[in-house]
Design an enzyme around this catalytic site. Structure first.
Site, mmCIF file in Angstrom:
data_model
loop_
_atom_site.group_PDB
_atom_site.id
_atom_site.type_symbol
_atom_site.label_atom_id
_atom_site.label_comp_id
_atom_site.label_asym_id
_atom_site.label_seq_id
_atom_site.Cartn_x
_atom_site.Cartn_y
_atom_site.Cartn_z
ATOM 1 N NE ARG A 54 -1.730 -2.266 2.879
ATOM 2 C CZ ARG A 54 -1.878 -3.548 2.561
ATOM 3 N NH1 ARG A 54 -2.928 -3.942 1.930
ATOM 4 N NH2 ARG A 54 -0.990 -4.449 2.914
ATOM 5 C CB THR A 55 3.431 2.553 2.277
ATOM 6 O OG1 THR A 55 2.670 2.159 3.418
ATOM 7 C CG2 THR A 55 4.082 3.900 2.548
ATOM 8 C CE LYS A 84 27.210 -2.885 -6.815
ATOM 9 N NZ LYS A 84 27.389 -1.926 -7.915
ATOM 10 N NE ARG A 105 7.298 0.809 4.762
ATOM 11 C CZ ARG A 105 6.063 0.318 4.734
ATOM 12 N NH1 ARG A 105 5.873 -0.937 4.342
ATOM 13 N NH2 ARG A 105 5.035 1.053 5.079
ATOM 14 C CG HIS A 133 3.803 4.246 8.425
ATOM 15 N ND1 HIS A 133 3.904 5.097 7.333
ATOM 16 C CD2 HIS A 133 3.375 3.049 7.929
ATOM 17 C CE1 HIS A 133 3.546 4.425 6.241
ATOM 18 N NE2 HIS A 133 3.232 3.195 6.579
HETATM 19 C C1 NCD Z 1 1.997 -0.915 8.148
HETATM 20 C C2 NCD Z 1 3.483 -0.711 8.250
HETATM 21 O O1 NCD Z 1 4.229 -0.992 7.297
HETATM 22 O O2 NCD Z 1 3.889 -0.241 9.292
HETATM 23 N N1 NCD Z 1 1.549 -1.132 6.849
HETATM 24 C C3 NCD Z 1 1.238 -0.041 6.092
HETATM 25 O O3 NCD Z 1 2.084 0.751 5.756
HETATM 26 N N2 NCD Z 1 -0.049 0.149 5.804
HETATM 27 C C4 NCD Z 1 1.453 -1.877 9.117
HETATM 28 C C5 NCD Z 1 2.063 -3.244 9.222
HETATM 29 O O4 NCD Z 1 2.936 -3.635 8.458
HETATM 30 O O5 NCD Z 1 1.602 -3.960 10.108
#
Ligand code: NCD
Length: 306
Positions: A54-55, A84, A105, A133
């Site tokens: 999703r993100t 590397k 991320r 997040h």
């Molecule tokens: C979440 C995350 O990556 O922190 N997912 C997301 O971005 N919607 C929640 C999760 O992974 O549990």
């Protein structure tokens, strides 16, 4: 949020910043085509050192919907020069010469802060380990405000791994910026909200209550926010077993009819698929709203005139 600003933590935002992002997102959702050329010629780099559906895709969809371009390293821990031995700082120094904004991320808490420090362009924290997040919290707020009209005065019940789940950390910090919000938590032992965070949000005025059971937590609640066990982050000393907690019929019977059920997703055992048929289940819509929220965030940090 101002042009050029990175977003590492919800702490960096004022209540008015959040309201303005929610407002922009709503306008973008209502009249998407009006914004189709807003970020033409801008480039978003998505640099993901951890799995994501999703993100990353909603960030990329958001940029595409605004007419911008995307360069993507969806599998950066295996496919970037990190393999590397390149440091994150060096990678960010490079990428910030290739793009106008970076969504990052990373499995390490603090990675986004470190990236923002060395980057020439804004860095949007798309999850830093068990840290934060922030854009997820804004999209959670977007879903809540669209249903309830406001965050002020609401009661949110949070179930799950509140220690290692980063979405609830950002959401607690966000809720603390609003008036008379109650956050009721239900978590297995060892997976409660981190103490420092609990102290900080209490000091900011959030009413934090630990509930003994899910049924107790959801009585009178406006939102039930469920999170999965963060298996990939749990230290060995924390006992884990599948089925440690889950939404059940008793909880849904106690949850008011006007409430909504949210989950940042992915869900595993904690949110059985039979809940999907409940009219209060709102997590698919919640995730879809993420595109508009990320459109609003990209427009803000790139200084687009709205
Ligand atoms: C979440 C995350 O990556 O922190 N997912 C997301 O971005 N919607 C929640 C999760 O992974 O549990």
């Amino acid at each position: 949020m101002r042009k050029g600003q990175s977003l590492v933590s919800i702490e960096e935002l004022e209540r008015t910043d959040i309201e303005s992002l929610l407002d922009t997102a709503a306008r973008m959702q209502e009249n998407r085509s009006a914004y189709a050329g807003l970020l033409t010629h801008s480039i978003l780099a998505t640099l993901f050192f951890e799995p994501s559906t999703r993100t990353r895709l909603s960030f990329e969809s958001a940029m595409a919907r605004l007419g911008g371009h995307i360069i993507s390293a969806p599998n950066a821990s295996e496919m970037s020069s990190a393999v590397k031995g390149e440091t994150l700082a060096d990678t960010i120094r490079m990428v910030s010469g290739y793009a106008d904004v970076i969504a990052l991320r990373h499995p390490r808490v603090g990675a986004s802060a470190e990236a923002a420090e060395v980057s020439r362009v804004p860095v949007l924290n798309a999850g830093d380990g068990a840290g934060e997040h922030p854009t997820q919290a804004i999209l959670d707020a977007y879903a809540i405000v669209r249903r309830h009209g406001s965050l002020d005065g609401l009661t949110v019940a949070a179930l799950g791994d509140l220690a290692y789940g980063r979405t609830i950390h950002s959401l607690a910090l966000l809720l603390a910026k609003f008036e008379a919000v109650t956050l009721r938590t239900v978590a297995p032992r060892g997976l409660e909200l981190p103490k420092d965070l609990a102290t900080a949000v209490r000091e900011q005025g959030l009413r934090l209550e630990a509930a003994d059971s899910l049924v107790d937590a959801v009585r009178g609640a406006d939102v039930l926010y469920v999170t999965r066990l963060q298996k990939e982050r749990l230290p060995a000393h924390v006992a884990t077993s599948p089925g440690l907690y889950a939404v059940d019929h008793a909880a849904l019977d106690a949850l008011p009819a006007s409430a909504m059920i949210l989950h940042p997703l992915p869900r595993v055992d904690e949110l059985p698929t039979w809940v999907d048929g409940d009219p209060r289940a709102s997590y698919i819509e919640q995730a879809h709203g993420g595109v508009y929220v990320r459109m609003a965030c990209l427009a803000a940090v790139l200084g687009a005139s709205l």
